[in-house]
Scaffold this motif. Structure first.
Motif, PDB file in Angstrom:
ATOM      1  N   MET A  30     -15.291  51.441  11.601  1.00  0.00           N
ATOM      2  CA  MET A  30     -16.450  51.329  12.798  1.00  0.00           C
ATOM      3  C   MET A  30     -17.347  51.158  13.422  1.00  0.00           C
ATOM      4  O   MET A  30     -17.585  49.911  12.849  1.00  0.00           O
ATOM      5  N   THR A  31     -17.503  51.307  14.268  1.00  0.00           N
ATOM      6  CA  THR A  31     -19.144  51.014  15.066  1.00  0.00           C
ATOM      7  C   THR A  31     -20.182  51.087  15.180  1.00  0.00           C
ATOM      8  O   THR A  31     -20.364  51.971  14.767  1.00  0.00           O
ATOM      9  N   TYR A  32     -20.526  50.069  14.759  1.00  0.00           N
ATOM     10  CA  TYR A  32     -22.069  50.641  14.044  1.00  0.00           C
ATOM     11  C   TYR A  32     -23.012  49.279  14.815  1.00  0.00           C
ATOM     12  O   TYR A  32     -22.826  48.338  15.275  1.00  0.00           O
ATOM     13  N   ASP A  33     -24.830  49.888  14.315  1.00  0.00           N
ATOM     14  CA  ASP A  33     -25.701  49.396  15.079  1.00  0.00           C
ATOM     15  C   ASP A  33     -26.779  48.428  13.995  1.00  0.00           C
ATOM     16  O   ASP A  33     -26.316  49.203  12.927  1.00  0.00           O
ATOM     17  N   ALA A  34     -26.919  47.704  13.599  1.00  0.00           N
ATOM     18  CA  ALA A  34     -27.872  46.940  12.429  1.00  0.00           C
ATOM     19  C   ALA A  34     -29.547  47.399  13.128  1.00  0.00           C
ATOM     20  O   ALA A  34     -29.843  46.728  13.924  1.00  0.00           O
TER      21      ALA A  34
ATOM     22  N   ARG B 110     -22.625  45.563  15.614  1.00  0.00           N
ATOM     23  CA  ARG B 110     -22.470  45.582  17.672  1.00  0.00           C
ATOM     24  C   ARG B 110     -23.201  44.832  17.468  1.00  0.00           C
ATOM     25  O   ARG B 110     -24.092  43.895  18.515  1.00  0.00           O
ATOM     26  N   THR B 111     -25.186  45.875  17.518  1.00  0.00           N
ATOM     27  CA  THR B 111     -25.971  45.075  17.779  1.00  0.00           C
ATOM     28  C   THR B 111     -27.077  44.332  16.548  1.00  0.00           C
ATOM     29  O   THR B 111     -26.740  46.163  15.560  1.00  0.00           O
TER      30      THR B 111
ATOM     31  N   THR C 292     -27.817  51.906  19.882  1.00  0.00           N
ATOM     32  CA  THR C 292     -27.091  52.745  21.272  1.00  0.00           C
ATOM     33  C   THR C 292     -25.610  53.190  20.303  1.00  0.00           C
ATOM     34  O   THR C 292     -24.813  54.610  20.688  1.00  0.00           O
ATOM     35  N   ALA C 293     -25.196  52.863  19.201  1.00  0.00           N
ATOM     36  CA  ALA C 293     -24.078  53.317  18.439  1.00  0.00           C
ATOM     37  C   ALA C 293     -24.425  54.617  17.575  1.00  0.00           C
ATOM     38  O   ALA C 293     -25.870  54.714  17.572  1.00  0.00           O
TER      39      ALA C 293
ATOM     40  N   ARG D  17     -26.272  58.377  10.248  1.00  0.00           N
ATOM     41  CA  ARG D  17     -26.116  59.329  11.913  1.00  0.00           C
ATOM     42  C   ARG D  17     -27.025  59.078  12.889  1.00  0.00           C
ATOM     43  O   ARG D  17     -28.255  59.308  12.418  1.00  0.00           O
ATOM     44  N   ALA D  18     -26.998  58.182  14.453  1.00  0.00           N
ATOM     45  CA  ALA D  18     -28.214  58.243  14.786  1.00  0.00           C
ATOM     46  C   ALA D  18     -28.713  59.589  15.711  1.00  0.00           C
ATOM     47  O   ALA D  18     -30.113  59.493  15.608  1.00  0.00           O
TER      48      ALA D  18
END
Length: 299
Positions: A1-5, A43-44, A82-83, A130-131
Protein backbone atom coordinates in the motif's frame (compact mmCIF):
# COMPACT_ATOMS: atom_id res chain seq x y z
CA UNK A 1 0.00 0.00 0.00
CA UNK A 2 1.31 3.43 -0.97
CA UNK A 3 1.47 5.79 1.99
CA UNK A 4 3.23 8.89 3.25
CA UNK A 5 4.79 9.07 6.70
CA UNK A 6 4.57 12.02 9.06
CA UNK A 7 6.91 12.03 12.09
CA UNK A 8 6.39 14.60 14.84
CA UNK A 9 9.82 15.54 16.19
CA UNK A 10 9.10 18.84 17.91
CA UNK A 11 7.94 19.39 21.46
CA UNK A 12 9.64 20.85 24.49
CA UNK A 13 10.65 17.53 26.16
CA UNK A 14 10.01 19.12 29.56
CA UNK A 15 10.32 15.84 31.46
CA UNK A 16 13.75 15.44 29.87
CA UNK A 17 14.84 18.88 30.93
CA UNK A 18 14.46 20.26 27.42
CA UNK A 19 16.87 17.74 25.89
CA UNK A 20 16.86 17.11 22.15
CA UNK A 21 14.69 14.01 22.49
CA UNK A 22 14.70 12.84 18.83
CA UNK A 23 18.50 12.90 18.91
CA UNK A 24 18.90 10.82 22.08
CA UNK A 25 20.64 7.51 21.45
CA UNK A 26 19.22 4.05 22.07
CA UNK A 27 21.49 1.27 20.89
CA UNK A 28 23.85 3.82 19.37
CA UNK A 29 21.13 5.21 17.08
CA UNK A 30 19.06 8.39 17.48
CA UNK A 31 15.44 7.79 18.39
CA UNK A 32 14.35 9.59 15.22
CA UNK A 33 16.40 7.28 13.01
CA UNK A 34 14.91 4.23 14.71
CA UNK A 35 11.42 5.52 13.88
CA UNK A 36 12.40 6.36 10.30
CA UNK A 37 13.62 2.80 9.85
CA UNK A 38 10.16 1.46 10.73
CA UNK A 39 8.59 3.42 7.83
CA UNK A 40 11.41 3.08 5.32
CA UNK A 41 9.03 2.17 2.47
CA UNK A 42 6.94 5.34 2.75
CA UNK A 43 6.62 7.20 -0.55
CA UNK A 44 7.27 10.53 1.17
CA UNK A 45 8.48 11.02 4.73
CA UNK A 46 7.94 14.38 6.43
CA UNK A 47 9.54 15.22 9.76
CA UNK A 48 7.99 18.13 11.64
CA UNK A 49 10.61 19.77 13.83
CA UNK A 50 14.05 21.29 13.73
CA UNK A 51 16.37 20.07 11.00
CA UNK A 52 19.02 17.52 11.96
CA UNK A 53 21.08 14.82 10.25
CA UNK A 54 19.06 11.67 9.52
CA UNK A 55 19.98 8.20 8.31
CA UNK A 56 17.81 8.59 5.21
CA UNK A 57 16.48 11.58 3.25
CA UNK A 58 13.30 13.23 4.54
CA UNK A 59 11.28 16.38 3.92
CA UNK A 60 11.20 18.95 6.72
CA UNK A 61 8.30 21.02 8.00
CA UNK A 62 7.72 23.30 10.98
CA UNK A 63 4.48 24.40 12.61
CA UNK A 64 3.94 28.15 12.98
CA UNK A 65 4.72 29.14 15.64
CA UNK A 66 7.19 26.37 16.59
CA UNK A 67 6.02 24.40 19.59
CA UNK A 68 2.38 24.88 18.66
CA UNK A 69 1.41 21.34 19.67
CA UNK A 70 0.52 18.10 17.88
CA UNK A 71 -2.49 19.37 15.90
CA UNK A 72 -0.53 22.30 14.50
CA UNK A 73 2.34 19.94 13.72
CA UNK A 74 -0.01 17.56 11.92
CA UNK A 75 -1.35 20.41 9.84
CA UNK A 76 2.15 21.57 8.90
CA UNK A 77 3.24 18.08 7.92
CA UNK A 78 0.11 17.22 5.94
CA UNK A 79 0.78 20.13 3.61
CA UNK A 80 3.75 18.15 2.26
CA UNK A 81 1.92 14.84 1.71
CA UNK A 82 -0.23 13.63 -1.18
CA UNK A 83 -0.94 9.94 -0.48
CA UNK A 84 -4.43 8.81 0.45
CA UNK A 85 -3.06 7.12 3.59
CA UNK A 86 -0.79 8.91 6.08
CA UNK A 87 1.17 7.16 8.81
CA UNK A 88 1.58 9.44 11.84
CA UNK A 89 4.31 8.69 14.37
CA UNK A 90 6.03 10.37 17.27
CA UNK A 91 9.82 10.49 17.10
CA UNK A 92 10.52 8.71 20.39
CA UNK A 93 9.51 5.08 19.72
CA UNK A 94 12.67 2.94 20.03
CA UNK A 95 10.93 -0.40 19.49
CA UNK A 96 8.51 0.43 16.71
CA UNK A 97 8.90 -2.18 13.97
CA UNK A 98 7.88 -2.53 10.35
CA UNK A 99 5.40 -5.30 11.15
CA UNK A 100 3.42 -2.96 13.41
CA UNK A 101 3.45 -0.26 10.73
CA UNK A 102 2.16 -2.76 8.18
CA UNK A 103 -0.61 -3.93 10.54
CA UNK A 104 -1.80 -0.33 10.93
CA UNK A 105 -1.76 0.30 7.19
CA UNK A 106 -3.54 -2.97 6.39
CA UNK A 107 -6.37 -2.47 8.92
CA UNK A 108 -9.65 -2.38 6.97
CA UNK A 109 -12.33 0.31 6.85
CA UNK A 110 -12.99 3.41 8.90
CA UNK A 111 -10.96 6.61 8.88
CA UNK A 112 -7.82 4.78 9.87
CA UNK A 113 -6.24 2.59 12.52
CA UNK A 114 -4.61 3.46 15.83
CA UNK A 115 -2.26 1.33 17.90
CA UNK A 116 -3.64 0.10 21.22
CA UNK A 117 -0.92 -0.55 23.80
CA UNK A 118 -0.85 -3.55 26.18
CA UNK A 119 -2.52 -1.40 28.86
CA UNK A 120 -5.52 -0.77 26.61
CA UNK A 121 -4.65 2.86 25.81
CA UNK A 122 -4.99 4.09 22.25
CA UNK A 123 -1.96 5.82 20.72
CA UNK A 124 -2.94 8.52 18.18
CA UNK A 125 0.73 9.16 17.39
CA UNK A 126 1.20 5.57 16.29
CA UNK A 127 -1.56 5.46 13.73
CA UNK A 128 -2.40 5.28 10.02
CA UNK A 129 -5.05 7.79 8.92
CA UNK A 130 -6.98 8.33 5.75
CA UNK A 131 -5.69 11.72 4.69
CA UNK A 132 -8.99 13.24 3.55
CA UNK A 133 -10.95 12.93 6.83
CA UNK A 134 -7.84 13.91 8.82
CA UNK A 135 -7.47 17.12 6.79
CA UNK A 136 -11.19 17.80 7.07
CA UNK A 137 -11.25 17.61 10.86
CA UNK A 138 -8.15 19.80 11.18
CA UNK A 139 -9.71 22.40 8.88
CA UNK A 140 -12.93 22.39 10.94
CA UNK A 141 -10.95 22.91 14.14
CA UNK A 142 -9.04 25.79 12.59
CA UNK A 143 -12.30 27.43 11.51
CA UNK A 144 -13.89 26.91 14.93
CA UNK A 145 -10.98 28.08 17.09
CA UNK A 146 -9.20 30.45 14.75
CA UNK A 147 -5.93 28.66 15.52
CA UNK A 148 -4.56 25.15 15.93
CA UNK A 149 -1.93 26.13 18.47
CA UNK A 150 -2.29 24.32 21.76
CA UNK A 151 -5.21 22.12 20.72
CA UNK A 152 -5.10 18.53 22.04
CA UNK A 153 -4.88 15.68 19.57
CA UNK A 154 -8.09 14.15 20.91
CA UNK A 155 -9.95 17.10 19.42
CA UNK A 156 -9.14 15.54 16.04
CA UNK A 157 -9.31 11.82 16.82
CA UNK A 158 -12.62 12.05 18.69
CA UNK A 159 -14.35 12.86 15.41
CA UNK A 160 -12.74 10.05 13.41
CA UNK A 161 -13.73 6.40 13.07
CA UNK A 162 -10.46 4.75 14.05
CA UNK A 163 -9.97 1.00 14.38
CA UNK A 164 -7.79 -0.15 17.30
CA UNK A 165 -4.89 -2.44 16.39
CA UNK A 166 -2.90 -4.46 18.90
CA UNK A 167 0.71 -4.97 17.86
CA UNK A 168 2.38 -8.35 17.95
CA UNK A 169 5.39 -6.61 19.50
CA UNK A 170 4.30 -5.48 23.00
CA UNK A 171 6.88 -2.68 23.13
CA UNK A 172 5.95 -1.09 19.79
CA UNK A 173 4.21 1.80 21.57
CA UNK A 174 6.88 2.29 24.25
CA UNK A 175 7.99 5.93 24.17
CA UNK A 176 10.80 7.80 25.90
CA UNK A 177 9.26 10.67 27.84
CA UNK A 178 11.59 10.56 30.85
CA UNK A 179 15.20 9.69 31.65
CA UNK A 180 13.93 6.52 33.31
CA UNK A 181 12.18 5.57 30.06
CA UNK A 182 15.40 6.12 28.14
CA UNK A 183 17.39 4.02 30.61
CA UNK A 184 14.81 1.23 30.37
CA UNK A 185 14.97 1.25 26.56
CA UNK A 186 18.77 1.13 26.59
CA UNK A 187 18.72 -1.79 29.00
CA UNK A 188 16.01 -3.64 27.08
CA UNK A 189 17.92 -3.81 23.79
CA UNK A 190 20.85 -5.44 25.59
CA UNK A 191 18.80 -8.30 26.97
CA UNK A 192 19.98 -11.74 25.94
CA UNK A 193 16.98 -12.55 23.74
CA UNK A 194 17.11 -9.37 21.66
CA UNK A 195 20.65 -8.00 21.69
CA UNK A 196 21.84 -9.72 18.49
CA UNK A 197 18.80 -8.65 16.49
CA UNK A 198 19.13 -5.08 17.75
CA UNK A 199 22.85 -5.00 17.03
CA UNK A 200 22.52 -6.38 13.50
CA UNK A 201 19.77 -3.89 12.70
CA UNK A 202 21.92 -1.06 14.02
CA UNK A 203 24.94 -2.16 11.98
CA UNK A 204 22.89 -2.49 8.79
CA UNK A 205 21.54 1.01 9.25
CA UNK A 206 24.98 2.38 10.04
CA UNK A 207 26.40 0.80 6.87
CA UNK A 208 23.43 1.68 4.70
CA UNK A 209 22.61 -1.91 3.71
CA UNK A 210 19.38 -3.86 3.77
CA UNK A 211 19.83 -7.61 3.63
CA UNK A 212 18.22 -10.48 5.46
CA UNK A 213 20.79 -11.90 7.88
CA UNK A 214 20.64 -15.60 8.75
CA UNK A 215 22.08 -15.18 12.23
CA UNK A 216 22.15 -18.88 13.05
CA UNK A 217 24.06 -19.80 9.89
CA UNK A 218 26.70 -17.14 10.46
CA UNK A 219 27.09 -18.02 14.15
CA UNK A 220 27.47 -21.69 13.27
CA UNK A 221 30.10 -20.76 10.70
CA UNK A 222 31.98 -18.63 13.22
CA UNK A 223 31.89 -21.50 15.73
CA UNK A 224 33.22 -24.00 13.18
CA UNK A 225 36.00 -21.65 12.12
CA UNK A 226 36.98 -20.87 15.72
CA UNK A 227 37.00 -24.51 16.83
CA UNK A 228 38.29 -26.12 13.65
CA UNK A 229 40.98 -23.59 12.73
CA UNK A 230 41.74 -20.92 15.35
CA UNK A 231 39.68 -18.41 17.32
CA UNK A 232 40.72 -15.40 15.21
CA UNK A 233 39.49 -17.29 12.14
CA UNK A 234 35.86 -16.68 13.18
CA UNK A 235 35.60 -12.91 12.44
CA UNK A 236 37.94 -13.15 9.46
CA UNK A 237 35.87 -15.93 7.89
CA UNK A 238 32.57 -14.13 8.32
CA UNK A 239 34.14 -11.01 6.79
CA UNK A 240 35.22 -13.01 3.75
CA UNK A 241 31.72 -14.48 3.43
CA UNK A 242 30.29 -10.96 3.42
CA UNK A 243 32.81 -9.87 0.81
CA UNK A 244 31.94 -12.84 -1.38
CA UNK A 245 28.23 -12.02 -1.08
CA UNK A 246 28.85 -8.40 -2.06
CA UNK A 247 30.86 -9.56 -5.08
CA UNK A 248 28.03 -11.92 -6.07
CA UNK A 249 25.45 -9.15 -5.73
CA UNK A 250 27.54 -6.94 -8.02
CA UNK A 251 27.18 -9.60 -10.71
CA UNK A 252 23.40 -9.72 -10.29
CA UNK A 253 23.05 -12.58 -7.80
CA UNK A 254 20.67 -12.56 -4.85
CA UNK A 255 22.78 -11.40 -1.86
CA UNK A 256 20.90 -13.47 0.72
CA UNK A 257 21.41 -16.62 -1.35
CA UNK A 258 25.05 -15.66 -1.90
CA UNK A 259 25.58 -15.39 1.86
CA UNK A 260 24.02 -18.82 2.38
CA UNK A 261 26.16 -20.43 -0.32
CA UNK A 262 29.39 -18.77 0.83
CA UNK A 263 28.63 -19.75 4.44
CA UNK A 264 28.05 -23.36 3.42
CA UNK A 265 31.33 -23.55 1.51
CA UNK A 266 33.32 -21.89 4.31
CA UNK A 267 31.71 -24.12 6.96
CA UNK A 268 32.51 -27.26 4.95
CA UNK A 269 36.11 -26.08 4.62
CA UNK A 270 36.37 -25.46 8.38
CA UNK A 271 35.03 -28.95 9.11
CA UNK A 272 37.52 -30.50 6.66
CA UNK A 273 40.29 -28.49 8.33
CA UNK A 274 39.20 -29.77 11.76
CA UNK A 275 38.98 -33.36 10.54
CA UNK A 276 42.46 -33.15 9.07
CA UNK A 277 43.82 -31.81 12.36
CA UNK A 278 42.14 -34.59 14.30
CA UNK A 279 43.53 -37.20 11.89
CA UNK A 280 47.01 -35.75 12.19
CA UNK A 281 46.78 -35.70 15.99
CA UNK A 282 45.70 -39.33 15.98
CA UNK A 283 48.59 -40.40 13.79
CA UNK A 284 51.00 -38.63 16.10
CA UNK A 285 49.73 -40.28 19.22
CA UNK A 286 51.73 -42.44 21.64
CA UNK A 287 54.09 -44.79 19.79
CA UNK A 288 53.70 -43.00 16.44
CA UNK A 289 56.49 -41.41 14.49
CA UNK A 290 56.13 -37.87 13.22
CA UNK A 291 57.32 -36.78 9.80
CA UNK A 292 61.08 -36.46 9.36
CA UNK A 293 61.94 -39.07 12.02
CA UNK A 294 63.71 -42.33 11.44
CA UNK A 295 62.81 -45.49 13.26
CA UNK A 296 65.78 -46.90 15.17
CA UNK A 297 66.39 -49.83 17.40
CA UNK A 298 67.85 -53.32 17.49
CA UNK A 299 64.96 -54.66 15.39
Amino acid sequence: MTYDALVLAGGAARRLGGADKPGLLVGGRPLLDRVLDACADARTTVVVGGRRPTARPVHWAQEDPPGGGPVAALDAGLRHTTAARVLVLSADLPFLDRETVRALLDAPGGDGAMLRDPGGRDQPLVAAYRAEPLRREIALLAAEHGTLTGLPLRAVTAELDLIPVTAAAPLASFDCDTWDDLAAARARIREHGTVLEQWITAVKNELGIDIAVDTKTLLDLARDAAHGVARPAAPLTTFLVGYAAAHAEATGADPARAVAEASRKAADLALRWAAEAAETAGSEGPGSQGPGTEKTGSG
